[in-house]
Motif scaffolding. Structure first.
Motif, short mmCIF file in Angstrom:
data_model
loop_
_atom_site.label_atom_id
_atom_site.label_comp_id
_atom_site.label_asym_id
_atom_site.label_seq_id
_atom_site.Cartn_x
_atom_site.Cartn_y
_atom_site.Cartn_z
N GLN A 11 0.81 -1.22 0.00
CA GLN A 11 0.00 0.00 0.00
C GLN A 11 0.84 1.27 0.00
O GLN A 11 0.49 2.23 -0.68
N ILE A 12 1.92 1.30 0.76
CA ILE A 12 2.70 2.55 0.84
C ILE A 12 3.84 2.59 -0.16
O ILE A 12 4.33 3.68 -0.48
N GLY A 13 4.26 1.47 -0.67
CA GLY A 13 5.35 1.45 -1.64
C GLY A 13 6.70 1.18 -1.00
O GLY A 13 6.81 0.97 0.20
N ASP A 14 7.71 1.23 -1.82
CA ASP A 14 9.07 0.95 -1.40
C ASP A 14 9.58 2.06 -0.48
O ASP A 14 9.56 3.24 -0.87
N PRO A 15 10.01 1.74 0.73
CA PRO A 15 10.50 2.77 1.65
C PRO A 15 11.64 3.62 1.08
O PRO A 15 11.72 4.81 1.34
N ARG A 16 12.51 3.03 0.25
CA ARG A 16 13.60 3.82 -0.36
C ARG A 16 13.04 4.86 -1.32
O ARG A 16 13.52 5.98 -1.37
N GLU A 17 12.02 4.49 -2.09
CA GLU A 17 11.40 5.44 -3.02
C GLU A 17 10.69 6.56 -2.25
O GLU A 17 10.73 7.72 -2.66
N ILE A 18 10.05 6.20 -1.15
CA ILE A 18 9.37 7.21 -0.32
C ILE A 18 10.39 8.18 0.26
O ILE A 18 10.19 9.40 0.23
N ALA A 19 11.51 7.67 0.74
CA ALA A 19 12.56 8.52 1.30
C ALA A 19 13.12 9.46 0.23
O ALA A 19 13.33 10.66 0.48
N THR A 20 13.33 8.96 -0.97
CA THR A 20 13.81 9.78 -2.08
C THR A 20 12.81 10.87 -2.41
O THR A 20 13.17 12.04 -2.60
N SER A 21 11.53 10.53 -2.47
CA SER A 21 10.48 11.50 -2.76
C SER A 21 10.42 12.59 -1.69
O SER A 21 10.25 13.77 -2.00
N LEU A 22 10.56 12.19 -0.43
CA LEU A 22 10.53 13.17 0.66
C LEU A 22 11.72 14.13 0.58
O LEU A 22 11.57 15.32 0.83
N ARG A 23 12.89 13.62 0.20
CA ARG A 23 14.07 14.49 0.05
C ARG A 23 13.83 15.52 -1.06
O ARG A 23 14.14 16.70 -0.91
N LYS A 24 13.25 15.09 -2.17
CA LYS A 24 12.96 16.00 -3.28
C LYS A 24 11.94 17.05 -2.85
O LYS A 24 12.07 18.23 -3.18
N PHE A 25 10.93 16.61 -2.11
CA PHE A 25 9.90 17.52 -1.64
C PHE A 25 10.50 18.57 -0.71
O PHE A 25 10.21 19.75 -0.81
N ARG A 26 11.39 18.14 0.19
CA ARG A 26 12.06 19.07 1.12
C ARG A 26 12.89 20.10 0.36
O ARG A 26 12.91 21.28 0.71
N ARG A 27 13.61 19.66 -0.68
CA ARG A 27 14.42 20.60 -1.46
C ARG A 27 13.54 21.65 -2.13
O ARG A 27 13.87 22.83 -2.16
N ALA A 28 12.40 21.22 -2.67
CA ALA A 28 11.48 22.17 -3.31
C ALA A 28 10.94 23.15 -2.29
O ALA A 28 10.88 24.37 -2.54
N ALA A 29 10.56 22.67 -1.12
CA ALA A 29 10.03 23.54 -0.06
C ALA A 29 11.09 24.54 0.39
O ALA A 29 10.80 25.71 0.64
N LYS A 30 12.33 24.09 0.47
CA LYS A 30 13.42 24.97 0.91
C LYS A 30 13.63 26.10 -0.08
O LYS A 30 13.87 27.24 0.31
N VAL A 31 13.53 25.81 -1.37
CA VAL A 31 13.68 26.86 -2.39
C VAL A 31 12.64 27.94 -2.17
O VAL A 31 12.94 29.14 -2.21
N LEU A 32 11.40 27.55 -1.92
CA LEU A 32 10.33 28.53 -1.75
C LEU A 32 10.46 29.33 -0.46
O LEU A 32 10.08 30.49 -0.42
N SER A 33 11.00 28.72 0.58
CA SER A 33 11.07 29.45 1.85
C SER A 33 12.36 30.25 1.99
O SER A 33 12.32 31.43 2.33
N SER A 34 13.49 29.66 1.70
CA SER A 34 14.76 30.35 1.96
C SER A 34 15.20 31.25 0.81
O SER A 34 15.97 32.18 1.02
N ASP A 35 14.75 30.99 -0.40
CA ASP A 35 15.18 31.78 -1.55
C ASP A 35 14.13 32.80 -1.98
O ASP A 35 14.17 33.30 -3.10
N ARG A 36 13.21 33.14 -1.11
CA ARG A 36 12.13 34.05 -1.49
C ARG A 36 12.61 35.38 -2.08
O ARG A 36 12.11 35.79 -3.12
#
Length: 97
Positions: A11-36
């Motif tokens: 149901q949740i998928g491969d934990p390694r893929e989830i971790a990779t997706s979360l890292r990408k999501f964090r990088r995108a969020a950081k661009v919007l917050s710190s590089d405003r």
């Protein structure tokens, strides 16, 4: 592997893929917050699509931003779309996706 564990992983998928997706999501969020300030300078009054820590598109409308994200085949749960206003404002969307 126990049946319950297999069902959960199915149901949740491969934990390694989830971790990779979360890292990408964090990088995108950081661009919007710190590089405003940089974003305001480069993309004033534009809708930006941010994925994996990079601005992938800057367009004039939310619809165009979503179309660009789709054209780029970006995973829905891994990119941000945000309006970069010169002045801070609050926007609330309902049923946007």
């Amino acid at each position: 592997m126990p049946a319950a564990k297999k069902q959960i992983l199915d149901q949740i998928g491969d934990p390694r893929e989830i971790a990779t997706s979360l890292r990408k999501f964090r990088r995108a969020a950081k661009v919007l917050s710190s590089d405003r300030p940089r974003l305001i300078h480069r993309y004033p009054n534009k809708w930006v699509v941010v994925f994996n820590g990079e601005v992938k598109a800057a367009v004039n409308s939310f619809a165009a931003a979503m179309a660009k994200a789709k054209a780029l085949n970006l995973p829905k749960a891994s990119f941000f779309v945000q309006y970069i206003a010169k002045k801070r404002q609050t926007m609330i969307f309902s049923g946007a996706c």
